[in-house]
Write an enzyme that holds these catalytic residues in place. Structure first.
Site, mmCIF file in Angstrom:
data_model
loop_
_atom_site.group_PDB
_atom_site.id
_atom_site.type_symbol
_atom_site.label_atom_id
_atom_site.label_comp_id
_atom_site.label_asym_id
_atom_site.label_seq_id
_atom_site.Cartn_x
_atom_site.Cartn_y
_atom_site.Cartn_z
ATOM 1 N N ARG A 129 37.925 33.733 50.485
ATOM 2 C CA ARG A 129 37.132 34.948 50.342
ATOM 3 C C ARG A 129 37.959 35.747 49.040
ATOM 4 O O ARG A 129 39.078 35.415 48.843
ATOM 5 C CB ARG A 129 37.053 35.791 51.649
ATOM 6 C CG ARG A 129 38.578 36.251 52.122
ATOM 7 C CD ARG A 129 38.448 36.848 53.630
ATOM 8 N NE ARG A 129 37.238 37.757 53.792
ATOM 9 C CZ ARG A 129 36.489 37.385 54.715
ATOM 10 N NH1 ARG A 129 36.316 35.947 55.008
ATOM 11 N NH2 ARG A 129 35.155 38.258 54.787
ATOM 12 N N GLY A 188 40.649 29.739 45.139
ATOM 13 C CA GLY A 188 41.448 30.720 45.422
ATOM 14 C C GLY A 188 40.494 32.153 45.459
ATOM 15 O O GLY A 188 39.191 31.920 45.185
ATOM 16 N N HIS A 189 41.116 33.057 45.692
ATOM 17 C CA HIS A 189 40.337 34.165 45.991
ATOM 18 C C HIS A 189 39.985 35.118 44.603
ATOM 19 O O HIS A 189 40.751 34.586 43.640
ATOM 20 C CB HIS A 189 41.391 35.240 46.907
ATOM 21 C CG HIS A 189 42.184 35.766 46.267
ATOM 22 N ND1 HIS A 189 43.722 35.255 46.964
ATOM 23 C CD2 HIS A 189 42.850 36.510 45.195
ATOM 24 C CE1 HIS A 189 44.830 35.647 46.208
ATOM 25 N NE2 HIS A 189 44.290 36.422 45.233
ATOM 26 N N ASN A 190 38.995 35.703 44.725
ATOM 27 C CA ASN A 190 38.607 36.416 43.502
ATOM 28 C C ASN A 190 38.114 35.725 42.422
ATOM 29 O O ASN A 190 37.845 35.834 41.249
ATOM 30 C CB ASN A 190 39.519 37.225 42.925
ATOM 31 C CG ASN A 190 39.726 38.599 43.904
ATOM 32 O OD1 ASN A 190 39.093 38.690 44.814
ATOM 33 N ND2 ASN A 190 41.043 39.086 43.618
ATOM 34 N N SER A 210 41.699 34.765 40.768
ATOM 35 C CA SER A 210 41.127 35.684 39.988
ATOM 36 C C SER A 210 40.806 34.962 38.688
ATOM 37 O O SER A 210 40.932 35.359 37.759
ATOM 38 C CB SER A 210 42.061 36.820 39.743
ATOM 39 O OG SER A 210 42.278 37.510 40.636
#
Length: 332
Positions: free
Chosen positions: A221, A242-244, A262
């Site tokens: 998330r 991974g996140h973002n 990211s």
């Protein structure tokens, strides 16, 4: 069984019947060697066409550029993209699993909303506030956390775990063992003690229409914002996102690839197997990352249609030139 006339119309192919065979029914697709008398095969080149015409198949999807002018004794479906039409035909002819309804061992919270013709398998868990759209299927042992939204026509295979708040569009397919919406790997280091404290991982994961996620893949998330897989993304087994991260429309990602937080992958990019992408990196639209290549943190890789290879990833021509130079130096 499906009428060939109807199939050709849906596939938007030109139908050329074999002489005396104008009312035909197709039951499935197959390769030329194993095709039966009611099967459909395809051919993209002359060698494949020869094998298809010699097979027992009822009809052949054939590339327009190699379609015989004279009747070859088999019914033909002529199209510029035979492999694509064959794949579409396979989907249309696939025998659908019969909906099993709600298994008595499933654990479903009182406020869960289920659409029409939904199937819930044995020991599946649907927590508070879950919504599942029409014609979707949640298989045995899958867990949908609180507030998860599943669109129409989705398939969630056994032992998938979906963390709270994840949103899925329509026709999403999640294969066995995938974990969606878990916490990202984000920590803040105390410079005095060296201890790590988790940075808040309270964003969301959004999966748009027609996404397919392979077995044992994990998608985190967002930290404070969101991770998003856009329409038509196809992800192989054993991939970590991974996140973002934002993955653009119709991106394909092969097995054992890792994408750090990211990062962004542009529309229609192709990511080979065992690729490593550092955090805050950008992969441009239609870029092709060869297997085993790596994109460093904060780097931008751009060039529509350009193949990149190596660690760090650089254009294939440059990579091969460097390899040739190293080979000369080693001999010298």
């Amino acid at each position: 069984m499906t009428r060939l006339v109807q199939l050709a119309e849906v596939l938007k192919t030109e139908l050329r019947f074999a002489e005396g065979r104008e009312e035909l029914h197709i039951s499935g697709v197959a390769g030329a060697k194993r095709a039966g008398a009611s099967d459909l095969v395809f051919a993209e080149d002359a060698e494949a066409l020869e094998a298809a015409l010699a097979s027992a198949a009822l009809a052949v999807i054939v590339a327009r550029k190699i379609a015989p002018e004279e009747n070859p004794g088999k019914t033909l479906l002529v199209t510029p993209q035979p492999k694509l039409a064959f794949a579409q035909a396979a989907r249309l002819l696939r025998v659908q699993d019969e909906a099993a309804g709600i298994h008595p061992t499933a654990v479903i919270a009182p406020d869960v909303v289920l659409g029409r013709r939904v199937s819930i398998g044995a020991y599946a868990v649907l927590e508070a506030g879950v919504k599942v759209g029409d014609d979707s299927r949640v298989d045995a042992g899958a867990v949908l956390g609180a507030g998860v939204k599943v669109g129409q026509g989705c398939r969630i295979y056994p032992r998938v775990v979906v963390y709270p708040g994840v949103e899925m569009g329509d026709r999403v397919v999640i294969h066995a063992g995938a974990v969606l919406g878990g916490d990202g790997f984000g920590y803040v280091r105390d410079r005095e003690t060296g201890a790590y404290t988790q940075f808040p991982q309270q964003g969301r994961l959004v999966i748009e229409d027609d996404v397919e996620i392979g077995a044992n893949t994990t998608v985190d998330r967002g930290a404070l914002e969101e991770t998003r897989l856009e329409k038509g993304v196809k992800i192989d087994n054993l991939v970590h996102i991974g996140h973002n991260v934002r993955v653009g429309k119709h991106v394909v990602i092969a097995a054992q690839t890792g994408i750090s937080g990211s990062s962004e992958i542009g529309n229609h990019a192709i990511v080979g197997g065992q690729v490593g992408i550092g955090d805050h990196a950008t992969v441009g639209e239609q870029v092709i990352l060869g297997s085993g290549s790596g994109v460093l943190t904060h780097k931008k890789v751009k060039g529509a249609g350009v193949v990149f290879w190596g660690r760090p990833a650089r254009p294939l021509k440059q990579y091969l030139k460097e390899l040739a130079t190293l080979a000369k130096l080693s001999r010298g």
